[in-house]
Write a protein that holds these residues in place. Sequence first.
Motif, PDB file in Angstrom:
ATOM      1  N   ASP A  35       0.824  -1.212   0.000  1.00 51.23           N
ATOM      2  CA  ASP A  35       0.000   0.000   0.000  1.00 51.23           C
ATOM      3  C   ASP A  35       0.854   1.255   0.000  1.00 51.23           C
ATOM      4  OD1 ASP A  35      -2.340  -1.494  -0.012  1.00 51.23           O
ATOM      5  OD2 ASP A  35      -2.684  -1.285   2.144  1.00 51.23           O
ATOM      6  N   GLN A  36       1.910   1.255   0.813  1.00 50.90           N
ATOM      7  CA  GLN A  36       2.792   2.421   0.884  1.00 50.90           C
ATOM      8  C   GLN A  36       3.485   2.668  -0.457  1.00 50.90           C
ATOM      9  OE1 GLN A  36       3.202   4.639   3.411  1.00 50.90           O
ATOM     10  NE2 GLN A  36       1.526   3.575   4.401  1.00 50.90           N
ATOM     11  N   ILE A  37       3.920   1.593  -1.099  1.00 50.06           N
ATOM     12  CA  ILE A  37       4.579   1.728  -2.406  1.00 50.06           C
ATOM     13  C   ILE A  37       3.582   2.252  -3.430  1.00 50.06           C
ATOM     14  CG2 ILE A  37       5.682   0.474  -4.302  1.00 50.06           C
ATOM     15  CD1 ILE A  37       6.890  -1.400  -2.129  1.00 50.06           C
ATOM     16  N   GLN A  38       2.360   1.736  -3.422  1.00 54.42           N
ATOM     17  CA  GLN A  38       1.347   2.198  -4.367  1.00 54.42           C
ATOM     18  C   GLN A  38       1.018   3.673  -4.160  1.00 54.42           C
ATOM     19  OE1 GLN A  38      -1.566  -0.901  -3.574  1.00 54.42           O
ATOM     20  NE2 GLN A  38      -1.180  -1.809  -5.589  1.00 54.42           N
ATOM     21  N   LYS A  39       1.058   4.125  -2.922  1.00 60.22           N
ATOM     22  CA  LYS A  39       0.807   5.543  -2.640  1.00 60.22           C
ATOM     23  C   LYS A  39       1.884   6.438  -3.249  1.00 60.22           C
ATOM     24  CE  LYS A  39      -1.845   4.883   1.583  1.00 60.22           C
ATOM     25  NZ  LYS A  39      -1.859   4.974   3.051  1.00 60.22           N
ATOM     26  N   LEU A  40       3.080   5.883  -3.458  1.00 60.43           N
ATOM     27  CA  LEU A  40       4.151   6.664  -4.082  1.00 60.43           C
ATOM     28  C   LEU A  40       3.889   6.876  -5.579  1.00 60.43           C
ATOM     29  CD1 LEU A  40       7.346   5.103  -2.461  1.00 60.43           C
ATOM     30  CD2 LEU A  40       6.274   7.296  -1.913  1.00 60.43           C
ATOM     31  N   GLY A  41       3.055   6.031  -6.167  1.00 63.50           N
ATOM     32  CA  GLY A  41       2.700   6.205  -7.562  1.00 63.50           C
ATOM     33  C   GLY A  41       3.226   5.108  -8.474  1.00 63.50           C
ATOM     34  N   ALA A  42       2.851   5.234  -9.739  1.00 62.93           N
ATOM     35  CA  ALA A  42       3.153   4.211 -10.747  1.00 62.93           C
ATOM     36  C   ALA A  42       4.650   4.014 -10.952  1.00 62.93           C
ATOM     37  CB  ALA A  42       2.491   4.573 -12.076  1.00 62.93           C
ATOM     38  N   VAL A  43       5.416   5.075 -10.889  1.00 65.32           N
ATOM     39  CA  VAL A  43       6.864   4.961 -11.098  1.00 65.32           C
ATOM     40  C   VAL A  43       7.488   4.113  -9.991  1.00 65.32           C
ATOM     41  CG1 VAL A  43       9.042   6.239 -11.162  1.00 65.32           C
ATOM     42  CG2 VAL A  43       7.065   7.112 -12.399  1.00 65.32           C
ATOM     43  N   ALA A  44       7.096   4.354  -8.759  1.00 68.89           N
ATOM     44  CA  ALA A  44       7.630   3.576  -7.637  1.00 68.89           C
ATOM     45  C   ALA A  44       7.229   2.106  -7.757  1.00 68.89           C
ATOM     46  CB  ALA A  44       7.149   4.152  -6.305  1.00 68.89           C
ATOM     47  N   VAL A  45       6.007   1.849  -8.197  1.00 66.44           N
ATOM     48  CA  VAL A  45       5.552   0.468  -8.382  1.00 66.44           C
ATOM     49  C   VAL A  45       6.395  -0.217  -9.454  1.00 66.44           C
ATOM     50  CG1 VAL A  45       3.634  -0.993  -9.158  1.00 66.44           C
ATOM     51  CG2 VAL A  45       3.203   0.884  -7.548  1.00 66.44           C
ATOM     52  N   GLU A  46       6.682   0.485 -10.547  1.00 65.53           N
ATOM     53  CA  GLU A  46       7.493  -0.102 -11.618  1.00 65.53           C
ATOM     54  C   GLU A  46       8.915  -0.398 -11.142  1.00 65.53           C
ATOM     55  OE1 GLU A  46       6.486  -1.345 -14.562  1.00 65.53           O
ATOM     56  OE2 GLU A  46       4.526  -0.858 -13.730  1.00 65.53           O
ATOM     57  N   ILE A  47       9.463   0.471 -10.328  1.00 62.43           N
ATOM     58  CA  ILE A  47      10.797   0.213  -9.760  1.00 62.43           C
ATOM     59  C   ILE A  47      10.727  -1.022  -8.864  1.00 62.43           C
ATOM     60  CG2 ILE A  47      12.647   1.068  -8.270  1.00 62.43           C
ATOM     61  CD1 ILE A  47      11.767   3.931  -9.097  1.00 62.43           C
ATOM     62  N   ALA A  48       9.717  -1.082  -8.015  1.00 60.08           N
ATOM     63  CA  ALA A  48       9.566  -2.215  -7.101  1.00 60.08           C
ATOM     64  C   ALA A  48       9.453  -3.529  -7.866  1.00 60.08           C
ATOM     65  CB  ALA A  48       8.346  -2.012  -6.205  1.00 60.08           C
ATOM     66  N   LYS A  49       8.806  -3.499  -9.008  1.00 63.70           N
ATOM     67  CA  LYS A  49       8.642  -4.714  -9.813  1.00 63.70           C
ATOM     68  C   LYS A  49       9.969  -5.197 -10.397  1.00 63.70           C
ATOM     69  CE  LYS A  49       3.812  -4.084 -11.136  1.00 63.70           C
ATOM     70  NZ  LYS A  49       2.897  -3.827 -12.268  1.00 63.70           N
ATOM     71  N   LYS A  50      10.964  -4.334 -10.442  1.00 59.39           N
ATOM     72  CA  LYS A  50      12.295  -4.711 -10.928  1.00 59.39           C
ATOM     73  C   LYS A  50      13.122  -5.406  -9.833  1.00 59.39           C
ATOM     74  CE  LYS A  50      12.664  -2.461 -15.034  1.00 59.39           C
ATOM     75  NZ  LYS A  50      12.857  -3.254 -16.215  1.00 59.39           N
ATOM     76  N   VAL A  51      12.621  -5.348  -8.601  1.00 58.36           N
ATOM     77  CA  VAL A  51      13.334  -5.913  -7.455  1.00 58.36           C
ATOM     78  C   VAL A  51      12.631  -7.211  -7.052  1.00 58.36           C
ATOM     79  CG1 VAL A  51      13.957  -5.501  -5.048  1.00 58.36           C
ATOM     80  CG2 VAL A  51      13.994  -3.621  -6.692  1.00 58.36           C
ATOM     81  N   PRO A  52      13.316  -8.352  -7.195  1.00 62.08           N
ATOM     82  CA  PRO A  52      12.655  -9.639  -6.915  1.00 62.08           C
ATOM     83  C   PRO A  52      11.964  -9.718  -5.558  1.00 62.08           C
ATOM     84  CG  PRO A  52      14.818 -10.003  -7.872  1.00 62.08           C
ATOM     85  CD  PRO A  52      14.695  -8.521  -7.603  1.00 62.08           C
ATOM     86  N   SER A  53      12.574  -9.201  -4.522  1.00 65.54           N
ATOM     87  CA  SER A  53      11.995  -9.302  -3.191  1.00 65.54           C
ATOM     88  C   SER A  53      10.795  -8.376  -3.000  1.00 65.54           C
ATOM     89  CB  SER A  53      13.054  -9.034  -2.119  1.00 65.54           C
ATOM     90  OG  SER A  53      13.745  -7.858  -2.406  1.00 65.54           O
ATOM     91  N   LEU A  54      10.600  -7.418  -3.896  1.00 62.98           N
ATOM     92  CA  LEU A  54       9.420  -6.555  -3.850  1.00 62.98           C
ATOM     93  C   LEU A  54       8.407  -6.919  -4.938  1.00 62.98           C
ATOM     94  CD1 LEU A  54      11.061  -3.057  -3.215  1.00 62.98           C
ATOM     95  CD2 LEU A  54       9.904  -4.542  -1.556  1.00 62.98           C
ATOM     96  N   ALA A  55       8.893  -7.458  -6.047  1.00 58.12           N
ATOM     97  CA  ALA A  55       8.030  -7.810  -7.167  1.00 58.12           C
ATOM     98  C   ALA A  55       6.938  -8.784  -6.751  1.00 58.12           C
ATOM     99  CB  ALA A  55       8.858  -8.381  -8.314  1.00 58.12           C
ATOM    100  N   MET A  56       7.270  -9.656  -5.793  1.00 61.35           N
ATOM    101  CA  MET A  56       6.291 -10.650  -5.335  1.00 61.35           C
ATOM    102  C   MET A  56       5.053  -9.981  -4.729  1.00 61.35           C
ATOM    103  SD  MET A  56       8.146 -12.132  -1.966  1.00 61.35           S
ATOM    104  CE  MET A  56       8.419 -11.089  -0.547  1.00 61.35           C
ATOM    105  N   LEU A  57       5.184  -8.748  -4.254  1.00 59.86           N
ATOM    106  CA  LEU A  57       4.048  -8.043  -3.696  1.00 59.86           C
ATOM    107  C   LEU A  57       3.029  -7.677  -4.773  1.00 59.86           C
ATOM    108  CD1 LEU A  57       5.895  -5.491  -1.352  1.00 59.86           C
ATOM    109  CD2 LEU A  57       4.788  -7.631  -0.675  1.00 59.86           C
ATOM    110  N   PHE A  58       3.485  -7.582  -6.019  1.00 57.78           N
ATOM    111  CA  PHE A  58       2.655  -7.131  -7.123  1.00 57.78           C
ATOM    112  C   PHE A  58       2.334  -8.248  -8.118  1.00 57.78           C
ATOM    113  CE2 PHE A  58       4.939  -3.544  -5.390  1.00 57.78           C
ATOM    114  CZ  PHE A  58       3.921  -2.654  -5.153  1.00 57.78           C
ATOM    115  N   ALA A  59       2.644  -9.478  -7.745  1.00 54.46           N
ATOM    116  CA  ALA A  59       2.407 -10.609  -8.634  1.00 54.46           C
ATOM    117  C   ALA A  59       0.944 -11.015  -8.652  1.00 54.46           C
ATOM    118  CB  ALA A  59       3.265 -11.797  -8.208  1.00 54.46           C
TER     119      ALA A  59
END
Length: 103
Positions: free
Chosen positions: A79-103
């Motif tokens: 939720d906190q990452i999503q509040k940062l916006g689409a760019v932050a979500v896209e960065i998070a998706k590049k990180v394996p340990s964070l990407a799982m949150l958006f799978a």
Amino acid sequence: MADEFDLQGFQDDLQQQLSKSSTAFNVVYKAALSDLAALSINDLKAVLPDVADTQKYDELIAVVNDASKTNLAQAQLKDQIQKLGAVAVEIAKKVPSLAMLFA
């Protein structure tokens, strides 16, 4: 009495479980911070075409760092990452340990 409650034993067990949980959270979030730091310039440029967006990268690191310190649940971190916006979500998706949150 055979059924006496062992308060000290309960408190010791609880403390041990809390310690294990805290350690598990810290390992997950430390891995995420490490993975974020390991992103290459090309990885970031693919997601951050505008140099001004690098602030989102910094904000994402701050959110994950705070999650580590406060043992934030993964759903709350998402939720906190999503509040940062689409760019932050896209960065998070590049990180394996964070990407799982958006799978």
